[in-house]
Design a protein around this motif. Structure first.
Motif, PDB file in Angstrom:
ATOM      1  N   ASP A 170       0.843  -1.195   0.000  1.00 18.58           N
ATOM      2  CA  ASP A 170       0.000   0.000   0.000  1.00 18.58           C
ATOM      3  C   ASP A 170       0.879   1.247   0.000  1.00 18.58           C
ATOM      4  OD1 ASP A 170      -2.337  -1.502   0.092  1.00 18.58           O
ATOM      5  OD2 ASP A 170      -2.270  -1.635   2.276  1.00 18.58           O
ATOM      6  N   PHE A 171       0.456   2.254  -0.750  1.00 17.45           N
ATOM      7  CA  PHE A 171       1.230   3.489  -0.878  1.00 17.45           C
ATOM      8  C   PHE A 171       0.581   4.590  -0.043  1.00 17.45           C
ATOM      9  CE2 PHE A 171       1.463   1.368  -5.147  1.00 17.45           C
ATOM     10  CZ  PHE A 171       2.662   0.738  -4.889  1.00 17.45           C
ATOM     11  N   SER A 172       1.384   5.217   0.806  1.00 12.97           N
ATOM     12  CA  SER A 172       0.877   6.207   1.749  1.00 12.97           C
ATOM     13  C   SER A 172       0.996   7.620   1.185  1.00 12.97           C
ATOM     14  CB  SER A 172       1.653   6.116   3.068  1.00 12.97           C
ATOM     15  OG  SER A 172       1.357   7.208   3.902  1.00 12.97           O
ATOM     16  N   GLU A 173      -0.142   8.249   0.960  1.00 15.61           N
ATOM     17  CA  GLU A 173      -0.132   9.627   0.475  1.00 15.61           C
ATOM     18  C   GLU A 173       0.421  10.581   1.537  1.00 15.61           C
ATOM     19  OE1 GLU A 173      -3.850  10.833  -1.133  1.00 15.61           O
ATOM     20  OE2 GLU A 173      -3.955   9.191  -2.571  1.00 15.61           O
ATOM     21  N   SER A 174       0.118  10.298   2.808  1.00 12.70           N
ATOM     22  CA  SER A 174       0.619  11.174   3.867  1.00 12.70           C
ATOM     23  C   SER A 174       2.136  11.109   3.958  1.00 12.70           C
ATOM     24  CB  SER A 174      -0.008  10.796   5.214  1.00 12.70           C
ATOM     25  OG  SER A 174       0.315   9.469   5.571  1.00 12.70           O
ATOM     26  N   LYS A 175       2.717   9.916   3.776  1.00 15.36           N
ATOM     27  CA  LYS A 175       4.180   9.795   3.788  1.00 15.36           C
ATOM     28  C   LYS A 175       4.797  10.533   2.611  1.00 15.36           C
ATOM     29  CE  LYS A 175       4.734   5.365   6.205  1.00 15.36           C
ATOM     30  NZ  LYS A 175       5.265   3.989   6.078  1.00 15.36           N
ATOM     31  N   LEU A 176       4.167  10.394   1.442  1.00 11.79           N
ATOM     32  CA  LEU A 176       4.691  11.070   0.255  1.00 11.79           C
ATOM     33  C   LEU A 176       4.663  12.580   0.440  1.00 11.79           C
ATOM     34  CD1 LEU A 176       5.690  10.830  -2.674  1.00 11.79           C
ATOM     35  CD2 LEU A 176       3.300  10.983  -3.399  1.00 11.79           C
ATOM     36  N   LYS A 177       3.548  13.100   0.946  1.00  8.72           N
ATOM     37  CA  LYS A 177       3.437  14.544   1.153  1.00  8.72           C
ATOM     38  C   LYS A 177       4.468  15.042   2.161  1.00  8.72           C
ATOM     39  CE  LYS A 177       0.049  18.171   2.053  1.00  8.72           C
ATOM     40  NZ  LYS A 177      -1.374  18.461   2.397  1.00  8.72           N
ATOM     41  N   ILE A 185      12.206  14.796  -1.092  1.00 10.51           N
ATOM     42  CA  ILE A 185      12.029  14.690  -2.542  1.00 10.51           C
ATOM     43  C   ILE A 185      11.654  16.065  -3.083  1.00 10.51           C
ATOM     44  CG2 ILE A 185      11.296  12.275  -2.404  1.00 10.51           C
ATOM     45  CD1 ILE A 185       8.402  13.219  -2.844  1.00 10.51           C
ATOM     46  N   SER A 186      11.912  16.275  -4.345  1.00 12.31           N
ATOM     47  CA  SER A 186      11.649  17.575  -4.965  1.00 12.31           C
ATOM     48  C   SER A 186      10.180  17.721  -5.347  1.00 12.31           C
ATOM     49  CB  SER A 186      12.505  17.732  -6.226  1.00 12.31           C
ATOM     50  OG  SER A 186      12.097  16.807  -7.217  1.00 12.31           O
ATOM     51  N   ARG A 187       9.799  18.956  -5.687  1.00 12.63           N
ATOM     52  CA  ARG A 187       8.435  19.180  -6.159  1.00 12.63           C
ATOM     53  C   ARG A 187       8.205  18.414  -7.463  1.00 12.63           C
ATOM     54  NH1 ARG A 187       3.952  22.020  -5.751  1.00 12.63           N
ATOM     55  NH2 ARG A 187       2.880  22.778  -7.629  1.00 12.63           N
ATOM     56  N   ALA A 188       9.244  18.360  -8.291  1.00  8.13           N
ATOM     57  CA  ALA A 188       9.119  17.622  -9.554  1.00  8.13           C
ATOM     58  C   ALA A 188       8.827  16.140  -9.287  1.00  8.13           C
ATOM     59  CB  ALA A 188      10.393  17.763 -10.378  1.00  8.13           C
ATOM     60  N   ASP A 189       9.508  15.567  -8.277  1.00  9.57           N
ATOM     61  CA  ASP A 189       9.247  14.167  -7.926  1.00  9.57           C
ATOM     62  C   ASP A 189       7.825  13.997  -7.409  1.00  9.57           C
ATOM     63  OD1 ASP A 189      11.765  13.222  -8.583  1.00  9.57           O
ATOM     64  OD2 ASP A 189      12.587  13.690  -6.616  1.00  9.57           O
ATOM     65  N   TYR A 190       7.398  14.935  -6.562  1.00  6.13           N
ATOM     66  CA  TYR A 190       6.052  14.861  -5.988  1.00  6.13           C
ATOM     67  C   TYR A 190       4.993  14.914  -7.087  1.00  6.13           C
ATOM     68  CZ  TYR A 190       1.943  16.091  -3.210  1.00  6.13           C
ATOM     69  OH  TYR A 190       0.700  16.108  -2.644  1.00  6.13           O
TER      70      TYR A 190
END
Length: 244
Positions: A170-177, A185-190
């Protein structure tokens, strides 16, 4: 049975090859290609459950026939009298107690049968103590969807099975943010692995594209390691007929 999130090691090269060959579910694919440590095992509770069950189970089973069905549904619509309400309360309490005790016994049966499957797996070489992945109760996670373990019962046409649900990442949006907000991570990665839906949410299609791209695969791998939680499928014990 509970499965806590585990820290995985992925084979992203194999993932990229598989994604080029078909439209596989990314979360399931990564889980299949993940190597994760076995969770800490909990000791067996079979003995404690047996001791707790014995008296309450027998008491519940003995009491239930005495109170069961003593009050019949009225033939006409009316209120119940105090005696009827009292009898129904006694019956309901006996039913609730019996259900609880029987469910605990059913769980105990599942525990014993799962231990049987563990020993059979060791004896046949399908599992190796200290190497093969186990769940938190200490039972081997060796069956998979479409490939279950079976224990036939002589002369009945029935058999016990141990089956397991699919592994999943499962991929966590909260972790990514948080990775983006912390500058990991950069804005480009996000932006590269999300899409706008009332804000931004993780896009599996974009993650797949990043993994397939040789130039972007390392960035995708870094992000996926940080935002994914691998959860192994859970075992279940079932009693099935010959056609199940």
């Amino acid at each position: 049975m509970s499965n806590a999130a585990l820290v995985p090691t992925y084979d992203f090269e194999k993932a990229a090859v598989a994604l080029r060959q078909g439209n596989q579910d990314l979360g399931q694919l990564l889980a299949e290609l993940a190597t994760i440590p076995a969770p800490k095992q909990q000791g067996s509770t079979a003995v404690a459950v047996m001791e707790r069950l014995g008296e309450s189970l027998m008491e519940a089973v003995t009491r239930l026939p005495v109170v069961f069905g003593r009050v019949k549904p009225p033939k006409v619509r009316r209120s119940l009298n105090k005696t009827e309400l009292t009898k129904l309360a006694l019956e309901r309490n006996a039913i609730d107690t019996a259900i609880k005790a029987l469910n605990e016994r059913k769980a105990e049966i599942a525990e014993m049968v799962s231990q049987h499957f563990d020993v059979v797996a060791e004896n046949t070489g399908l599992a190796k103590p200290g190497e093969t992945l186990r769940d938190k109760k200490g039972h081997y996670l060796i069956s998979s969807p479409g490939s279950r373990e079976e224990a036939p019962l002589d002369g009945s046409g029935q058999f016990f099975t141990r089956e397991r649900t699919s592994d999943r990442a499962d991929f966590s949006e909260s972790k990514l943010k948080k990775l983006y907000e912390d500058g990991t991570i950069s804005r480009a990665d996000y932006l590269a692995c999300t899409e706008p839906v009332k804000g931004r949410q993780i896009s599996e299609a974009k993650l797949r594209a990043m993994l397939v791209s040789p130039k972007r695969r390392d960035r995708a791998a870094k992000i996926l390691r940080l935002i994914s939680d691998v959860k192994r499928g859970t075992n279940s014990i079932n009693l099935r007929g010959s056609a199940s």
